[in-house]
Design a protein around this motif. Structure first.
Motif, PDB file in Angstrom:
ATOM      1  N   UNK A  45       0.833  -1.205   0.000  1.00 61.22           N
ATOM      2  CA  UNK A  45       0.000   0.000   0.000  1.00 61.22           C
ATOM      3  C   UNK A  45       0.869   1.256   0.000  1.00 61.22           C
ATOM      4  N   UNK A  46       1.941   1.243   0.777  1.00 62.50           N
ATOM      5  CA  UNK A  46       2.855   2.392   0.792  1.00 62.50           C
ATOM      6  C   UNK A  46       3.454   2.626  -0.592  1.00 62.50           C
ATOM      7  N   UNK A  47       3.776   1.526  -1.282  1.00 56.39           N
ATOM      8  CA  UNK A  47       4.364   1.647  -2.618  1.00 56.39           C
ATOM      9  C   UNK A  47       3.360   2.215  -3.612  1.00 56.39           C
ATOM     10  N   UNK A  48       2.083   1.950  -3.393  1.00 55.12           N
ATOM     11  CA  UNK A  48       1.073   2.520  -4.290  1.00 55.12           C
ATOM     12  C   UNK A  48       0.948   4.025  -4.088  1.00 55.12           C
ATOM     13  N   UNK A  49       1.323   4.491  -2.887  1.00 52.80           N
ATOM     14  CA  UNK A  49       1.280   5.921  -2.595  1.00 52.80           C
ATOM     15  C   UNK A  49       2.593   6.619  -2.899  1.00 52.80           C
ATOM     16  N   UNK A  50       3.687   5.861  -2.806  1.00 58.61           N
ATOM     17  CA  UNK A  50       5.024   6.388  -3.081  1.00 58.61           C
ATOM     18  C   UNK A  50       5.774   5.352  -3.908  1.00 58.61           C
ATOM     19  N   UNK A 193      -5.317  -2.040  10.118  1.00 58.02           N
ATOM     20  CA  UNK A 193      -5.173  -1.276  11.362  1.00 58.02           C
ATOM     21  C   UNK A 193      -3.887  -0.451  11.345  1.00 58.02           C
ATOM     22  N   UNK A 194      -2.807  -1.020  10.822  1.00 52.84           N
ATOM     23  CA  UNK A 194      -1.540  -0.282  10.734  1.00 52.84           C
ATOM     24  C   UNK A 194      -1.715   0.963   9.873  1.00 52.84           C
ATOM     25  N   UNK A 195      -2.323   0.814   8.711  1.00 49.63           N
ATOM     26  CA  UNK A 195      -2.534   1.959   7.829  1.00 49.63           C
ATOM     27  C   UNK A 195      -3.421   3.002   8.501  1.00 49.63           C
ATOM     28  N   UNK A 196      -4.434   2.546   9.227  1.00 50.18           N
ATOM     29  CA  UNK A 196      -5.313   3.478   9.943  1.00 50.18           C
ATOM     30  C   UNK A 196      -4.522   4.266  10.982  1.00 50.18           C
ATOM     31  N   UNK A 197      -3.670   3.574  11.739  1.00 52.06           N
ATOM     32  CA  UNK A 197      -2.866   4.241  12.763  1.00 52.06           C
ATOM     33  C   UNK A 197      -1.916   5.258  12.141  1.00 52.06           C
ATOM     34  N   UNK A 199      -2.545   6.931   9.576  1.00 52.94           N
ATOM     35  CA  UNK A 199      -3.332   7.973   8.917  1.00 52.94           C
ATOM     36  C   UNK A 199      -3.296   7.884   7.412  1.00 52.94           C
ATOM     37  N   UNK A 200      -3.119   6.661   6.892  1.00 51.83           N
ATOM     38  CA  UNK A 200      -3.010   6.458   5.455  1.00 51.83           C
ATOM     39  C   UNK A 200      -4.236   5.705   4.940  1.00 51.83           C
ATOM     40  N   UNK A 201      -4.642   5.973   3.710  1.00 53.35           N
ATOM     41  CA  UNK A 201      -5.825   5.293   3.169  1.00 53.35           C
ATOM     42  C   UNK A 201      -5.544   3.824   2.892  1.00 53.35           C
ATOM     43  N   UNK A 202      -6.542   3.004   3.110  1.00 51.99           N
ATOM     44  CA  UNK A 202      -6.438   1.579   2.821  1.00 51.99           C
ATOM     45  C   UNK A 202      -7.729   1.066   2.215  1.00 51.99           C
ATOM     46  N   UNK A 203      -7.690  -0.146   1.693  1.00 48.41           N
ATOM     47  CA  UNK A 203      -8.850  -0.717   1.027  1.00 48.41           C
ATOM     48  C   UNK A 203      -9.725  -1.528   1.978  1.00 48.41           C
ATOM     49  N   UNK A 204      -9.203  -1.919   3.136  1.00 50.04           N
ATOM     50  CA  UNK A 204      -9.935  -2.781   4.051  1.00 50.04           C
ATOM     51  C   UNK A 204     -10.249  -2.038   5.341  1.00 50.04           C
ATOM     52  N   UNK A 205     -11.255  -2.524   6.061  1.00 42.61           N
ATOM     53  CA  UNK A 205     -11.649  -1.968   7.344  1.00 42.61           C
ATOM     54  C   UNK A 205     -11.242  -2.949   8.443  1.00 42.61           C
ATOM     55  N   UNK A 206     -10.461  -2.474   9.421  1.00 45.06           N
ATOM     56  CA  UNK A 206     -10.004  -3.373  10.472  1.00 45.06           C
ATOM     57  C   UNK A 206     -11.099  -3.697  11.477  1.00 45.06           C
ATOM     58  N   UNK A 207     -12.204  -2.961  11.454  1.00 50.92           N
ATOM     59  CA  UNK A 207     -13.300  -3.220  12.397  1.00 50.92           C
ATOM     60  C   UNK A 207     -14.240  -4.285  11.824  1.00 50.92           C
ATOM     61  N   UNK A 208     -13.737  -5.483  11.699  1.00 49.35           N
ATOM     62  CA  UNK A 208     -14.504  -6.549  11.046  1.00 49.35           C
ATOM     63  C   UNK A 208     -15.515  -7.165  12.005  1.00 49.35           C
ATOM     64  N   UNK A 209     -16.723  -7.392  11.503  1.00 50.14           N
ATOM     65  CA  UNK A 209     -17.740  -8.126  12.225  1.00 50.14           C
ATOM     66  C   UNK A 209     -18.018  -9.416  11.468  1.00 50.14           C
ATOM     67  N   UNK A 210     -17.733 -10.540  12.102  1.00 51.07           N
ATOM     68  CA  UNK A 210     -17.898 -11.819  11.430  1.00 51.07           C
ATOM     69  C   UNK A 210     -19.370 -12.246  11.432  1.00 51.07           C
TER      70      UNK A 210
END
Length: 265
Positions: A45-50, A193-197, A199-210
């Motif tokens: 993800x970082x490589x997609x931004x940089x 969660x790492x990307x959220x911490x 402050x970077x955009x990501x494609x997934x949500x770490x707050x998963x509800x199974x």
């Protein structure tokens, strides 16, 4: 602002065990299985931004804090990256007699050296072991150590990824068959969660509800437990008795800072 260089430091969690590379050919006899894992996912993800991102992953499965501090931290310091992730302690905590206070002092010294390079540093708490029968007995030891990690993050101005609070990781569907390493979905949640911490955009949500799952019959559960003891817990005990580790003789999968090739699912 994007990161131009990232170094991941740690053990099997950071190496990515449980998240095998898709469509990878079966390993030849004696060949080590290579994994993707949350750190690779973050780097992608970082490589997609940089696009000029360079990435190294020094983590090796089975390593203890002393080994990580002695072998990996100096290399990370020498590389002087913009971003460093540091996670250690899980293999120490499950050993009898481990002292979370002494462990924390070693982590604090390592983090001080990493932060002195000017890099942003990401630290992690582990998951709550209350749902794991064997490790639940030492839950207090885990809690003390990860409270120390929180304090270290605050003291040295580090980012903190709190996996203890991630309810999505309390479901066994986020874990591989050995019950120690996350599977693909678990690593995906951690990367989010790492990307959220950061402050970077990501494609997934770490707050998963199974979604609800069907109840497991007690007999089937016992069969699963017996299989787990035979295939995973028994060999782990054997290595402890022999004084060996699953990471003995293994080199890091990405020992040098280098560009990350595009990932093809």
């Amino acid at each position: 602002m994007g990161y131009r260089s990232y170094v991941a430091v740690g053990d099997s969690f950071t190496e990515g065990l449980g998240d095998p590379l898709p469509d990878a050919p079966p390993p030849a006899p004696g060949e080590v299985v290579r994994y993707r894992g949350w750190a690779d996912r973050v780097a992608e993800r970082l490589a997609s931004l940089e696009p000029e991102l360079r990435y190294a992953n020094l983590a090796v499965r089975g390593k203890l804090i002393d080994q990580i501090v002695a072998d990996q931290v100096p290399l990370a310091v020498e590389m002087k990256p913009d971003l460093i992730s540091f996670c250690a302690g899980g293999n120490d905590l499950i050993r009898p007699g481990s002292d979370p206070d002494r462990m924390a002092k070693k982590v604090a010294a390592a983090v001080r050296d990493l932060r002195a390079t000017g890099a942003d540093v990401v630290l992690f708490t582990g998951t709550d072991p209350r749902d794991t029968p064997i490790m639940r007995r030492v839950r207090g030891r885990f809690a003390i150590f990860y409270l120390h990690v929180r304090s270290i993050a605050d003291l040295y101005g580090c980012h903190l990824v709190d996996m203890w609070s991630m309810q999505g990781l309390r479901d066994w569907r986020a874990w591989s068959g050995d019950r120690l390493h996350m599977n693909e979905e678990g690593h995906r949640l951690v990367a989010a969660r790492v990307l959220h911490v950061l402050g970077l955009p990501g494609e997934d949500d770490w707050r998963k509800t199974w979604p609800p799952r069907d109840a497991v019959h007690p007999r089937a559960k016992r069969q699963e437990d017996v299989q787990w003891v035979r295939e995973h817990f028994g060999p782990w005990i054997g290595r402890r008795l022999r004084g060996t580790s699953s990471g003995d003789g293994l080199a890091p999968k990405r020992p040098d800072l280098s560009p990350l090739p595009p990932f093809t699912p």
